[in-house]
Scaffold this active site. Structure first.
Site, PDB file in Angstrom:
ATOM      1  CG  ASP A   1      -6.833  -1.605  -1.421  1.00 50.51           C
ATOM      2  OD1 ASP A   1      -7.089  -2.811  -1.562  1.00 50.51           O
ATOM      3  OD2 ASP A   1      -5.922  -1.170  -0.702  1.00 50.51           O
TER       4      ASP A   1
ATOM      5  CG  ASP B   1      -2.003  -1.027   1.162  1.00 48.35           C
ATOM      6  OD1 ASP B   1      -2.371  -1.425   0.044  1.00 48.35           O
ATOM      7  OD2 ASP B   1      -2.494  -1.443   2.232  1.00 48.35           O
TER       8      ASP B   1
END
Length: 212
Positions: free
Chosen positions: A185, A171
């Site tokens: 995401d 991330d």
């Protein structure tokens, strides 16, 4: 003369044949296609099959683009940003900060990595099976975003440390006062929002519109 009429067919017999054809098309055992003739139950009309293939093609194009963008961004982040100071994009509101997330989207459920991996794999299978009955372009885009995002994070689960099916997801998008996430995401969330909108509007994946 009678033999010739029998072979060629008189106007009366032709009209009877047309009436019989219309009755057969309207019967429960036959489904009218685009030119008024009947098609066997469960068989798509000839004009629908190419349209369905185009929607499936659109789904996989969107999925591949979402997957490649996610994969490329993660490779760049691991190579250039991981282990370095975060990069401020919009002051303190948005920055790039590489982290490894063993949980689900937005850092939730770190103790259930294997479960989330299985769920992602199941979602991919369901989307691929649903694609066979897909005749709606908006649904193709929504499912393509879901498929590409799920494949992106599943790739991390399988190939990244600490092990197969237990890998931590990369991330790097870090808004202020919010969880860090990635492009996969984002694709999943956008696809989910689009599906909710389509459902509220009554549009089904097969292209039909229903009203509650």
């Amino acid at each position: 003369m009678a033999e010739a009429e029998r072979i060629i067919g008189t106007p009366d017999s032709a009209g009877a044949d047309e009436s019989a054809a219309r009755e057969e098309a309207a019967a429960p055992g036959g489904t009218p296609d685009h030119d008024g003739t009947s098609a066997p139950d469960g068989a798509a009309a000839p004009g629908e099959r190419p349209r369905g293939r185009r929607r499936i093609f659109a789904l996989f194009v969107v999925a591949v683009l979402a997957y490649l963008l996610d994969l490329g961004s993660k490779m760049l982040v691991v190579a250039k940003l991981e282990g370095h100071e975060p990069i401020d994009l919009i002051g303190d509101l948005l920055r790039l900060d590489a982290i490894r997330n063993p949980g689900a989207a937005f850092g939730m459920g770190e103790a259930f990595t294997i479960i989330f991996t299985c769920i992602a794999a199941a979602v991919i299978v369901v989307i691929i099976r649903l694609a066979r009955k897909l005749y709606s372009l908006p649904w193709a885009i929504a499912l393509g975003l879901l498929l590409g995002g799920a494949l992106g994070n599943l790739t991390d689960r399988i190939f990244r440390s600490p092990g197969v099916f237990e890998g931590a997801v990369v991330d790097f998008i870090a808004p202020a006062h919010f969880a860090v996430f990635n492009l996969a995401d984002s694709a999943i969330v956008c696809g989910g929002i689009l599906i909710v909108i389509l459902s509220f509007r009554g549009l089904d994946p097969d292209g039909t519109v229903h009203k509650d």
